[in-house]
Design a protein around this motif. Structure first.
Motif, PDB file in Angstrom:
ATOM      1  N   GLU A   7      57.338  61.134  26.137  1.00 45.98           N
ATOM      2  CA  GLU A   7      58.198  60.466  25.154  1.00 45.98           C
ATOM      3  C   GLU A   7      57.392  59.736  24.080  1.00 45.98           C
ATOM      4  O   GLU A   7      57.967  59.125  23.176  1.00 45.98           O
ATOM      5  N   ARG A   8      56.070  59.783  24.198  1.00 48.48           N
ATOM      6  CA  ARG A   8      55.141  59.228  23.197  1.00 48.48           C
ATOM      7  C   ARG A   8      55.321  57.723  22.989  1.00 48.48           C
ATOM      8  O   ARG A   8      55.085  57.197  21.898  1.00 48.48           O
ATOM      9  N   ARG A   9      55.686  57.024  24.046  1.00 45.89           N
ATOM     10  CA  ARG A   9      55.815  55.569  23.938  1.00 45.89           C
ATOM     11  C   ARG A   9      54.458  54.908  23.713  1.00 45.89           C
ATOM     12  O   ARG A   9      54.378  53.826  23.124  1.00 45.89           O
ATOM     13  N   PHE A  10      53.402  55.566  24.178  1.00 43.95           N
ATOM     14  CA  PHE A  10      52.057  55.020  24.018  1.00 43.95           C
ATOM     15  C   PHE A  10      51.713  54.773  22.549  1.00 43.95           C
ATOM     16  O   PHE A  10      50.974  53.843  22.219  1.00 43.95           O
ATOM     17  N   GLU A  11      52.270  55.590  21.669  1.00 41.04           N
ATOM     18  CA  GLU A  11      51.942  55.464  20.248  1.00 41.04           C
ATOM     19  C   GLU A  11      52.467  54.164  19.634  1.00 41.04           C
ATOM     20  O   GLU A  11      52.117  53.834  18.502  1.00 41.04           O
ATOM     21  N   ARG A  12      53.271  53.421  20.388  1.00 40.32           N
ATOM     22  CA  ARG A  12      53.775  52.135  19.898  1.00 40.32           C
ATOM     23  C   ARG A  12      52.991  50.956  20.479  1.00 40.32           C
ATOM     24  O   ARG A  12      53.320  49.805  20.194  1.00 40.32           O
ATOM     25  N   THR A  13      51.967  51.242  21.283  1.00 40.09           N
ATOM     26  CA  THR A  13      51.231  50.169  21.943  1.00 40.09           C
ATOM     27  C   THR A  13      50.114  49.614  21.057  1.00 40.09           C
ATOM     28  O   THR A  13      49.663  50.254  20.099  1.00 40.09           O
ATOM     29  N   ALA A  14      49.640  48.437  21.437  1.00 39.98           N
ATOM     30  CA  ALA A  14      48.526  47.813  20.719  1.00 39.98           C
ATOM     31  C   ALA A  14      47.254  48.637  20.860  1.00 39.98           C
ATOM     32  O   ALA A  14      46.458  48.730  19.911  1.00 39.98           O
ATOM     33  N   LEU A  15      47.054  49.258  22.028  1.00 42.10           N
ATOM     34  CA  LEU A  15      45.843  50.041  22.245  1.00 42.10           C
ATOM     35  C   LEU A  15      45.788  51.232  21.294  1.00 42.10           C
ATOM     36  O   LEU A  15      44.747  51.493  20.675  1.00 42.10           O
ATOM     37  N   TYR A  16      46.897  51.935  21.171  1.00 37.92           N
ATOM     38  CA  TYR A  16      46.912  53.113  20.294  1.00 37.92           C
ATOM     39  C   TYR A  16      46.764  52.707  18.831  1.00 37.92           C
ATOM     40  O   TYR A  16      45.918  53.238  18.104  1.00 37.92           O
ATOM     41  N   ARG A  17      47.575  51.744  18.401  1.00 31.93           N
ATOM     42  CA  ARG A  17      47.580  51.362  16.986  1.00 31.93           C
ATOM     43  C   ARG A  17      46.361  50.527  16.595  1.00 31.93           C
ATOM     44  O   ARG A  17      45.876  50.625  15.462  1.00 31.93           O
ATOM     45  N   GLY A  18      45.878  49.723  17.544  1.00 34.93           N
ATOM     46  CA  GLY A  18      44.808  48.798  17.199  1.00 34.93           C
ATOM     47  C   GLY A  18      43.412  49.272  17.537  1.00 34.93           C
ATOM     48  O   GLY A  18      42.425  48.702  17.055  1.00 34.93           O
ATOM     49  N   PHE A  19      43.304  50.333  18.380  1.00 32.22           N
ATOM     50  CA  PHE A  19      41.980  50.835  18.749  1.00 32.22           C
ATOM     51  C   PHE A  19      41.806  52.312  18.413  1.00 32.22           C
ATOM     52  O   PHE A  19      40.895  52.689  17.671  1.00 32.22           O
ATOM     53  N   TYR A  20      42.694  53.148  18.949  1.00 34.82           N
ATOM     54  CA  TYR A  20      42.489  54.588  18.782  1.00 34.82           C
ATOM     55  C   TYR A  20      42.663  55.042  17.334  1.00 34.82           C
ATOM     56  O   TYR A  20      41.813  55.764  16.793  1.00 34.82           O
ATOM     57  N   VAL A  21      43.751  54.641  16.691  1.00 34.75           N
ATOM     58  CA  VAL A  21      43.984  55.085  15.310  1.00 34.75           C
ATOM     59  C   VAL A  21      42.866  54.632  14.368  1.00 34.75           C
ATOM     60  O   VAL A  21      42.346  55.441  13.583  1.00 34.75           O
ATOM     61  N   PRO A  22      42.438  53.363  14.410  1.00 30.86           N
ATOM     62  CA  PRO A  22      41.336  52.962  13.528  1.00 30.86           C
ATOM     63  C   PRO A  22      40.039  53.727  13.782  1.00 30.86           C
ATOM     64  O   PRO A  22      39.193  53.829  12.893  1.00 30.86           O
ATOM     65  N   ASN A  23      39.891  54.272  15.003  1.00 28.59           N
ATOM     66  CA  ASN A  23      38.696  55.038  15.324  1.00 28.59           C
ATOM     67  C   ASN A  23      38.906  56.543  15.188  1.00 28.59           C
ATOM     68  O   ASN A  23      38.087  57.341  15.660  1.00 28.59           O
ATOM     69  N   GLY A  24      40.002  56.935  14.531  1.00 27.39           N
ATOM     70  CA  GLY A  24      40.235  58.341  14.237  1.00 27.39           C
ATOM     71  C   GLY A  24      40.622  59.188  15.426  1.00 27.39           C
ATOM     72  O   GLY A  24      40.386  60.396  15.440  1.00 27.39           O
ATOM     73  N   ILE A  25      41.244  58.570  16.440  1.00 25.43           N
ATOM     74  CA  ILE A  25      41.617  59.281  17.669  1.00 25.43           C
ATOM     75  C   ILE A  25      43.134  59.298  17.797  1.00 25.43           C
ATOM     76  O   ILE A  25      43.774  58.245  17.832  1.00 25.43           O
ATOM     77  N   ARG A  26      43.709  60.508  17.870  1.00 26.97           N
ATOM     78  CA  ARG A  26      45.162  60.642  17.993  1.00 26.97           C
ATOM     79  C   ARG A  26      45.587  61.530  19.156  1.00 26.97           C
ATOM     80  O   ARG A  26      46.781  61.728  19.385  1.00 26.97           O
ATOM     81  N   SER A  27      44.635  62.085  19.879  1.00 27.05           N
ATOM     82  CA  SER A  27      44.953  62.837  21.095  1.00 27.05           C
ATOM     83  C   SER A  27      43.769  62.746  22.043  1.00 27.05           C
ATOM     84  O   SER A  27      42.619  62.610  21.610  1.00 27.05           O
ATOM     85  N   GLN A  28      44.073  62.815  23.339  1.00 28.32           N
ATOM     86  CA  GLN A  28      43.022  62.646  24.345  1.00 28.32           C
ATOM     87  C   GLN A  28      43.344  63.461  25.585  1.00 28.32           C
ATOM     88  O   GLN A  28      44.501  63.606  25.973  1.00 28.32           O
ATOM     89  N   ILE A  29      42.288  63.994  26.203  1.00 27.79           N
ATOM     90  CA  ILE A  29      42.393  64.625  27.514  1.00 27.79           C
ATOM     91  C   ILE A  29      41.361  63.952  28.404  1.00 27.79           C
ATOM     92  O   ILE A  29      40.244  63.658  27.964  1.00 27.79           O
ATOM     93  N   GLY A  30      41.750  63.639  29.632  1.00 28.99           N
ATOM     94  CA  GLY A  30      40.832  62.907  30.491  1.00 28.99           C
ATOM     95  C   GLY A  30      41.061  63.193  31.957  1.00 28.99           C
ATOM     96  O   GLY A  30      42.037  63.848  32.345  1.00 28.99           O
ATOM     97  N   PHE A  31      40.158  62.691  32.778  1.00 24.85           N
ATOM     98  CA  PHE A  31      40.266  62.850  34.225  1.00 24.85           C
ATOM     99  C   PHE A  31      39.397  61.801  34.892  1.00 24.85           C
ATOM    100  O   PHE A  31      38.517  61.197  34.267  1.00 24.85           O
TER     101      PHE A  31
END
Length: 258
Positions: free
Chosen positions: A108-132
């Motif tokens: 549902e992409r709720r993460f895109e409304r969080t402080a982490l996404y807007r305040g860290f990932y977007v300013p660092n040019g990151i809009r998608s991630q895969i991890g483990f």
């Protein structure tokens, strides 16, 4: 559709595992792993995070290295909001560290409304991630991620990361033992595995990260003889790779991966 890695990609994975397993310290292991991850699955960056409450060890690696000033600027904010990452939240809630993207864990992409996404990932040019994450002991967290500036991750890329994940924990244990000065294969363990004296010599050097040519030089035998010893050991122990052989020698169990 065949989701297995292409032959050239599979060869790169094997080369990557050999290089990662040759690391002399865990910090070196993490840097090598991040470099190879970004080579095999392209993106803007790859990251490694480790926390061990038992030993007090905490480490973070970003490739390419953004420099000390970047870490000083972003570490406090990221540490405060890291739990908002849907991949991390899922691992903490379920213990399931399998390969996943943000969308897998947050359709549902709720993460895109969080402080982490807007305040860290977007300013660092990151809009998608895969991890483990690797399945480790209680109090341990060892995780990797590949970041992109948008777009999806292909099925083949997920398959490749899943393959890598199956071996990275064994290599982590191997390098940790090497860094601590542990031989990794005791006489008792070698006897329990049914290894001959010469096979034990060869396997100990594999655990130490030596190549076939290096093993041959140290033992005064030919590289062909080393290969024959390893073929016999692989068949006897039912393993198909050096990483799996190391796991058996160290007594680790890949089935612990969840």
């Amino acid at each position: 559709m065949d989701a297995r890695p292409a032959p050239d990609k599979a060869a790169r994975v094997l080369e990557a595992l050999a290089d990662i397993g040759a690391a002399s310290t865990l910090d070196d292991w993490a840097r090598r792993a991040c470099r190879h991850l970004l080579d095999i699955v392209p993106g803007v960056s790859s990251t490694y995070t480790e926390v061990n409450t038992a030993t007090g060890r905490a480490a973070a690696v970003v490739h390419p290295d953004p420099g000390l000033a970047w870490f000083a600027q972003w570490r406090p904010f990221f540490g405060e909001h890291a739990h908002e990452n849907p991949i991390v939240a899922h691992i903490e809630a379920t213990g399931d560290g399998s390969v996943a993207t943000w969308l897998d864990r947050d359709p549902e992409r709720r993460f895109e409304r969080t402080a982490l996404y807007r305040g860290f990932y977007v300013p660092n040019g990151i809009r998608s991630q895969i991890g483990f994450a690797l399945a480790t002991e209680p109090g341990e967290f060892v995780g990797f991620a590949v970041n992109r500036d948008g777009g999806h991750f292909a099925v083949g890329e997920r398959t490749t990361l899943t393959l890598l994940r199956l071996h990275l924990l064994n290599l982590y244990r191997l390098v940790a033992a090497r860094e601590a000065g542990v031989s990794g294969l005791s006489d008792a363990r070698a006897g329990a595995l049914g290894l001959t004296a010469r096979q034990t010599d060869v396997v100990r050097l594999v655990v130490a990260g030596r190549t076939n040519d290096q093993i041959a030089a140290e033992l005064g035998i030919s590289a062909g003889t080393v290969r024959k010893h390893l073929e016999a050991v692989f068949g006897m122990l039912g393993v198909a790779s050096r990483a799996a052989l190391v796991a058996r020698a160290l007594g680790t169990d890949a089935a612990r991966l969840r």
